[in-house]
Write a protein that holds these residues in place. Sequence first.
Motif, mmCIF file in Angstrom:
data_model
loop_
_atom_site.group_PDB
_atom_site.id
_atom_site.type_symbol
_atom_site.label_atom_id
_atom_site.label_comp_id
_atom_site.label_asym_id
_atom_site.label_seq_id
_atom_site.Cartn_x
_atom_site.Cartn_y
_atom_site.Cartn_z
ATOM 1 N N ALA A 186 0.938 1.741 6.551
ATOM 2 C CA ALA A 186 1.407 1.942 5.172
ATOM 3 C C ALA A 186 2.922 2.116 5.130
ATOM 4 O O ALA A 186 3.618 1.502 4.300
ATOM 5 C CB ALA A 186 0.708 3.151 4.560
ATOM 6 N N VAL A 187 3.456 2.942 6.038
ATOM 7 C CA VAL A 187 4.899 3.205 6.047
ATOM 8 C C VAL A 187 5.681 1.935 6.355
ATOM 9 O O VAL A 187 6.673 1.602 5.683
ATOM 10 C CB VAL A 187 5.230 4.313 7.066
ATOM 11 C CG1 VAL A 187 6.747 4.400 7.275
ATOM 12 C CG2 VAL A 187 4.696 5.652 6.593
ATOM 13 N N ASN A 188 5.245 1.185 7.358
ATOM 14 C CA ASN A 188 6.015 0.015 7.775
ATOM 15 C C ASN A 188 5.858 -1.155 6.812
ATOM 16 O O ASN A 188 6.810 -1.913 6.608
ATOM 17 C CB ASN A 188 5.603 -0.390 9.190
ATOM 18 C CG ASN A 188 6.142 0.576 10.233
ATOM 19 O OD1 ASN A 188 7.329 0.567 10.538
ATOM 20 N ND2 ASN A 188 5.284 1.424 10.767
ATOM 21 N N GLU A 189 4.691 -1.296 6.204
ATOM 22 C CA GLU A 189 4.556 -2.331 5.186
ATOM 23 C C GLU A 189 5.463 -2.023 3.998
ATOM 24 O O GLU A 189 6.069 -2.918 3.404
ATOM 25 C CB GLU A 189 3.100 -2.444 4.725
ATOM 26 C CG GLU A 189 2.129 -2.990 5.759
ATOM 27 C CD GLU A 189 2.252 -4.492 5.983
ATOM 28 O OE1 GLU A 189 3.279 -5.076 5.607
ATOM 29 O OE2 GLU A 189 1.324 -5.073 6.558
ATOM 30 N N ALA A 190 5.572 -0.750 3.643
ATOM 31 C CA ALA A 190 6.461 -0.359 2.546
ATOM 32 C C ALA A 190 7.910 -0.649 2.889
ATOM 33 O O ALA A 190 8.690 -1.102 2.045
ATOM 34 C CB ALA A 190 6.275 1.121 2.218
ATOM 35 N N ARG A 191 8.307 -0.403 4.141
ATOM 36 C CA ARG A 191 9.681 -0.679 4.544
ATOM 37 C C ARG A 191 10.008 -2.161 4.430
ATOM 38 O O ARG A 191 11.157 -2.532 4.159
ATOM 39 C CB ARG A 191 9.896 -0.220 5.981
ATOM 40 C CG ARG A 191 9.953 1.290 6.140
ATOM 41 C CD ARG A 191 10.062 1.687 7.595
ATOM 42 N NE ARG A 191 10.145 3.139 7.741
ATOM 43 C CZ ARG A 191 10.116 3.774 8.906
ATOM 44 N NH1 ARG A 191 9.982 3.085 10.031
ATOM 45 N NH2 ARG A 191 10.201 5.088 8.948
ATOM 46 N N LEU A 192 9.028 -3.003 4.618
ATOM 47 C CA LEU A 192 9.238 -4.448 4.521
ATOM 48 C C LEU A 192 9.138 -4.958 3.085
ATOM 49 O O LEU A 192 9.342 -6.138 2.826
ATOM 50 C CB LEU A 192 8.209 -5.185 5.398
ATOM 51 C CG LEU A 192 8.339 -4.979 6.905
ATOM 52 C CD1 LEU A 192 7.213 -5.685 7.633
ATOM 53 C CD2 LEU A 192 9.689 -5.491 7.398
ATOM 54 N N ASN A 194 6.336 -4.932 1.384
ATOM 55 C CA ASN A 194 4.960 -5.383 1.143
ATOM 56 C C ASN A 194 4.174 -4.233 0.517
ATOM 57 O O ASN A 194 3.304 -3.619 1.145
ATOM 58 C CB ASN A 194 4.306 -5.835 2.453
ATOM 59 C CG ASN A 194 5.043 -6.988 3.087
ATOM 60 O OD1 ASN A 194 5.554 -7.867 2.403
ATOM 61 N ND2 ASN A 194 5.121 -6.985 4.409
ATOM 62 N N PHE A 195 4.487 -3.926 -0.749
ATOM 63 C CA PHE A 195 3.941 -2.723 -1.365
ATOM 64 C C PHE A 195 2.439 -2.801 -1.596
ATOM 65 O O PHE A 195 1.746 -1.788 -1.522
ATOM 66 C CB PHE A 195 4.667 -2.441 -2.684
ATOM 67 C CG PHE A 195 6.139 -2.228 -2.518
ATOM 68 C CD1 PHE A 195 6.620 -1.343 -1.561
ATOM 69 C CD2 PHE A 195 7.054 -2.913 -3.302
ATOM 70 C CE1 PHE A 195 7.977 -1.143 -1.400
ATOM 71 C CE2 PHE A 195 8.412 -2.720 -3.138
ATOM 72 C CZ PHE A 195 8.875 -1.836 -2.186
ATOM 73 N N ALA A 196 1.934 -3.988 -1.876
ATOM 74 C CA ALA A 196 0.488 -4.114 -2.081
ATOM 75 C C ALA A 196 -0.258 -3.806 -0.789
ATOM 76 O O ALA A 196 -1.264 -3.075 -0.790
ATOM 77 C CB ALA A 196 0.139 -5.516 -2.574
ATOM 78 N N ALA A 197 0.224 -4.347 0.342
ATOM 79 C CA ALA A 197 -0.409 -4.070 1.628
ATOM 80 C C ALA A 197 -0.266 -2.602 1.998
ATOM 81 O O ALA A 197 -1.197 -1.984 2.545
ATOM 82 C CB ALA A 197 0.196 -4.955 2.711
ATOM 83 N N ALA A 198 0.902 -2.022 1.702
ATOM 84 C CA ALA A 198 1.120 -0.606 2.004
ATOM 85 C C ALA A 198 0.183 0.264 1.172
ATOM 86 O O ALA A 198 -0.419 1.219 1.680
ATOM 87 C CB ALA A 198 2.572 -0.234 1.720
ATOM 88 N N MET A 227 5.604 1.807 -6.852
ATOM 89 C CA MET A 227 6.466 0.739 -6.345
ATOM 90 C C MET A 227 5.819 -0.623 -6.551
ATOM 91 O O MET A 227 6.499 -1.600 -6.889
ATOM 92 C CB MET A 227 6.762 0.988 -4.867
ATOM 93 C CG MET A 227 7.568 2.252 -4.617
ATOM 94 S SD MET A 227 7.661 2.719 -2.876
ATOM 95 C CE MET A 227 8.807 1.504 -2.258
ATOM 96 N N ASN A 228 4.514 -0.712 -6.384
ATOM 97 C CA ASN A 228 3.836 -1.991 -6.547
ATOM 98 C C ASN A 228 3.638 -2.353 -8.011
ATOM 99 O O ASN A 228 3.239 -3.483 -8.324
ATOM 100 C CB ASN A 228 2.473 -1.974 -5.836
ATOM 101 C CG ASN A 228 1.958 -3.362 -5.540
ATOM 102 O OD1 ASN A 228 2.714 -4.218 -5.069
ATOM 103 N ND2 ASN A 228 0.690 -3.619 -5.796
ATOM 104 N N ALA A 229 3.903 -1.411 -8.911
ATOM 105 C CA ALA A 229 3.834 -1.676 -10.357
ATOM 106 C C ALA A 229 5.232 -1.821 -10.958
ATOM 107 O O ALA A 229 5.395 -1.736 -12.174
ATOM 108 C CB ALA A 229 3.067 -0.559 -11.060
ATOM 109 N N GLY A 351 9.639 8.434 4.855
ATOM 110 C CA GLY A 351 10.714 7.675 4.242
ATOM 111 C C GLY A 351 11.647 8.629 3.516
ATOM 112 O O GLY A 351 11.519 9.855 3.615
ATOM 113 N N GLY A 352 12.569 8.110 2.784
ATOM 114 C CA GLY A 352 13.502 8.961 2.059
ATOM 115 C C GLY A 352 14.596 8.140 1.412
ATOM 116 O O GLY A 352 14.720 6.932 1.658
#
Length: 405
Positions: A186-192, A194-198, A227-229, A351-352
């Motif tokens: 979840a953390v690494n997908e968000a960093r990329l 890819n919010f839906a995958a995260a 974030m994904n919305a 994150g931050g």
Amino acid sequence: MLFWIAAVLIAALGTLPVLAALFRSDGSREPAQDMAIYRDQLAEIDRDLARGVLTGDEAERTRAEVARRLLEADRRGVRQAHQAPRKVRLVAAGLVALAVMVGGVAIYWNQGAPGYPDLPLRARLADADAARAERLSQADAEARAQEIGALPDPVEPAPEFALLIDRLRSTMQDRPDDPQGLRLLAVNEARLGNFAAARDAQERLVALLGEETTAETHAFLGELMVMNAGGYVSPEAEAQFDAALAIDRSDTRALYFKGLSYLQTGRPDRAFAIWRPLLETAPADAAWVSAARAQIGEVAARAGIDYQAPSVAPGPTAEDMAAAAEMSPEARQEMIVGMVARLTERLATEGGPAPDWARLISALGVMGDTERAAAIYGEAQQVFGNQPADLALIEEAAAQAGVAR
């Protein structure tokens, strides 16, 4: 009725400058009279020069001035000769007044809200609460964000990181019930980006943990949904923040987004009531406090509240740590290492905001650990690649640490 009377009077006042221009008179004598006077003055100058009353230079200067006035009187006569008759000007004035008033009414009728009743505060609050209850669901908000292009493009990872994330995805297909793997995914997908995958990975984690889900895990899922919305706080996302606050009333991430949900639905007063204690009680470097601080001035103004956010001392910077030279080497090293360790762990798991990443890069530079500073810098570039303002802050910290590319 009172409104329309006031509107017509204002429109009528707007015609006064035009009417004044149409009927303006300079109040001077007739140009022909002035020209006769100036010609007499020119003749008088010649007589004074012949009698010796004026010197040649004085006579020349006086003659030039009188000639200038004579030309101006002649031009004024030409203008008056071309001026429209009074009746024509009266008709023009009437047409101008009519055009201004009718045009103003027409514009208001088209762009304004004719017949709209007064909207007392109680009615506005009731409308805001009704809109909040009927707001878009998470699925609809995500579809809308995709449709209008509100989501940033995913970040292209470095080859080494891309290889690691591919391995993690493959591992999670074989071990879908691994909570630690789901957290990392979840953390690494968000960093990329890819919010839906995260969000999907974090939802699976929450479902897997059940009653053991922490406030932080609930709040992070809510953030991923936001974030994904495209930055919109849906009822489903708010439910995650509520779950986090039911476990920990001081969770700063949940408090920030809870306030944001009220702000987005027309209740800045409730947003302010949530964010004010967040700013005044939470540590200045806590997650999302800086985001609330950046907006609370406008929120307070919209809520009709005169409020000045409390000033806070900035977090440790390279200069702050350099000032710690008065401490013993052991104490100084312990302080810096402890701060860096806590900040590294928090950024890796939660994150931050960009200032936290910049602070970590600066701290590693002061410690002389340029290798780790460069690694964090590269990671931060991926996280904030689509956010120019945040990326500029990261670049500045990297330059101070001596690892900027």
